[in-house]
Design a protein around this motif. Structure first.
Motif, PDB file in Angstrom:
ATOM      1  N   ASP A   1      -9.692   7.729  -6.741  1.00  0.00           N
ATOM      2  CA  ASP A   1      -9.653   5.865  -7.195  1.00  0.00           C
ATOM      3  C   ASP A   1      -8.485   5.911  -7.837  1.00  0.00           C
ATOM      4  OD1 ASP A   1     -11.047   4.094  -7.695  1.00  0.00           O
ATOM      5  OD2 ASP A   1     -11.882   4.621  -9.070  1.00  0.00           O
TER       6      ASP A   1
ATOM      7  N   ASP B   1      -7.204  -2.378  -1.037  1.00  0.00           N
ATOM      8  CA  ASP B   1      -6.974  -3.545  -1.822  1.00  0.00           C
ATOM      9  C   ASP B   1      -7.275  -4.244  -3.482  1.00  0.00           C
ATOM     10  OD1 ASP B   1      -7.184  -3.310   0.650  1.00  0.00           O
ATOM     11  OD2 ASP B   1      -8.787  -4.148   1.593  1.00  0.00           O
ATOM     12  N   THR B   2      -8.060  -3.141  -3.797  1.00  0.00           N
ATOM     13  CA  THR B   2      -8.160  -3.796  -5.110  1.00  0.00           C
ATOM     14  C   THR B   2      -7.043  -3.911  -5.949  1.00  0.00           C
ATOM     15  OG1 THR B   2     -10.646  -2.554  -5.108  1.00  0.00           O
ATOM     16  CG2 THR B   2      -9.441  -2.726  -7.368  1.00  0.00           C
TER      17      THR B   2
ATOM     18  N   THR C   1      -3.596   7.570  -7.969  1.00  0.00           N
ATOM     19  CA  THR C   1      -5.148   7.675  -8.228  1.00  0.00           C
ATOM     20  C   THR C   1      -5.030   9.169  -8.337  1.00  0.00           C
ATOM     21  OG1 THR C   1      -4.034   8.894  -6.173  1.00  0.00           O
ATOM     22  CG2 THR C   1      -4.146   6.739  -5.939  1.00  0.00           C
TER      23      THR C   1
ATOM     24  N   PRO D   1      -9.396   5.561  -0.099  1.00  0.00           N
ATOM     25  CA  PRO D   1     -10.217   4.162  -0.006  1.00  0.00           C
ATOM     26  C   PRO D   1      -9.767   3.095   0.289  1.00  0.00           C
ATOM     27  CG  PRO D   1     -12.098   5.503  -0.954  1.00  0.00           C
ATOM     28  CD  PRO D   1     -10.699   5.674  -1.735  1.00  0.00           C
ATOM     29  N   ALA D   2      -9.514   2.699   1.816  1.00  0.00           N
ATOM     30  CA  ALA D   2      -8.961   1.065   1.915  1.00  0.00           C
ATOM     31  C   ALA D   2      -9.388   0.082   0.936  1.00  0.00           C
ATOM     32  CB  ALA D   2      -9.292   0.371   2.912  1.00  0.00           C
ATOM     33  N   THR D   3     -10.521   0.321   0.323  1.00  0.00           N
ATOM     34  CA  THR D   3     -11.586  -0.508  -0.895  1.00  0.00           C
ATOM     35  C   THR D   3     -10.570  -0.833  -2.176  1.00  0.00           C
ATOM     36  OG1 THR D   3     -13.138   0.949  -1.152  1.00  0.00           O
ATOM     37  CG2 THR D   3     -13.501  -0.887  -0.131  1.00  0.00           C
ATOM     38  N   VAL D   4      -9.792   0.712  -2.604  1.00  0.00           N
ATOM     39  CA  VAL D   4      -9.175   0.742  -3.902  1.00  0.00           C
ATOM     40  C   VAL D   4      -7.194  -0.067  -3.254  1.00  0.00           C
ATOM     41  CG1 VAL D   4      -8.704   2.333  -5.077  1.00  0.00           C
ATOM     42  CG2 VAL D   4     -10.352   3.323  -4.262  1.00  0.00           C
TER      43      VAL D   4
ATOM     44  N   SER E   1       1.427  -0.668   0.539  1.00  0.00           N
ATOM     45  CA  SER E   1       0.128  -0.242   0.247  1.00  0.00           C
ATOM     46  C   SER E   1       1.043   1.233   0.272  1.00  0.00           C
ATOM     47  CB  SER E   1      -0.947   0.171   0.911  1.00  0.00           C
ATOM     48  OG  SER E   1      -0.108  -0.460   2.155  1.00  0.00           O
TER      49      SER E   1
ATOM     50  N   GLU F   1      -4.632  -6.367  -4.094  1.00  0.00           N
ATOM     51  CA  GLU F   1      -4.878  -7.690  -4.891  1.00  0.00           C
ATOM     52  C   GLU F   1      -5.233  -8.083  -6.294  1.00  0.00           C
ATOM     53  OE1 GLU F   1      -7.579  -8.797  -0.779  1.00  0.00           O
ATOM     54  OE2 GLU F   1      -6.281  -8.046  -0.114  1.00  0.00           O
ATOM     55  N   ARG F   2      -6.116  -7.341  -6.528  1.00  0.00           N
ATOM     56  CA  ARG F   2      -6.786  -7.687  -8.001  1.00  0.00           C
ATOM     57  C   ARG F   2      -6.242  -7.230  -9.192  1.00  0.00           C
ATOM     58  NH1 ARG F   2     -12.591  -7.470  -6.295  1.00  0.00           N
ATOM     59  NH2 ARG F   2     -12.422  -6.293  -4.961  1.00  0.00           N
TER      60      ARG F   2
END
Length: 106
Positions: free
Chosen positions: A38, A15-16, A34, A10-13, A2, A19-20
């Motif tokens: 996003d 993570d995406t 960013t 956001p943490a979800t961004v 990170s 991890e993906r």
């Protein structure tokens, strides 16, 4: 990692991206840009020829990241290569379409 994601998102961004999203291979620490809260879309590596083909669209972001101006910037830009050595990593914001770029070694 990170720490390689630049900007406040956001943490979800994070993570995406971590991890993906397929990774970017580079000799130095890879950064994921960013914009608009996003992750930017990674477009790929670029050298002088690809930057020329983009009609200078990424030059402002690339030059700002390098911190160079005038002839020094032009000499540096001329040394960028898509396939090896110093290269530009190009991004685009999915929300506002702003270009993003930084340099590194492949």
């Amino acid at each position: 990692d990170s720490d390689s994601i630049e900007g406040s998102v956001p943490a979800t961004v994070v993570d995406t991206v971590v991890e993906r999203t397929p990774g970017i291979v580079g000799w130095q620490q890879v950064r994921w840009l960013t914009c608009c809260g996003d992750a930017m879309a990674y477009l790929g590596r670029a050298g002088e020829a690809e930057l020329d083909a983009a009609n200078g669209e990424f030059d402002g972001a690339d030059r700002a990241d390098a911190g160079l101006e005038g002839d020094t910037w032009l000499q540096f830009r001329a040394a960028l290569r898509h396939e090896h050595g110093p290269t530009a990593y190009l991004f685009r914001c999915p929300s506002c379409s702003a270009p993003g770029a930084y340099q590194g070694h492949t």
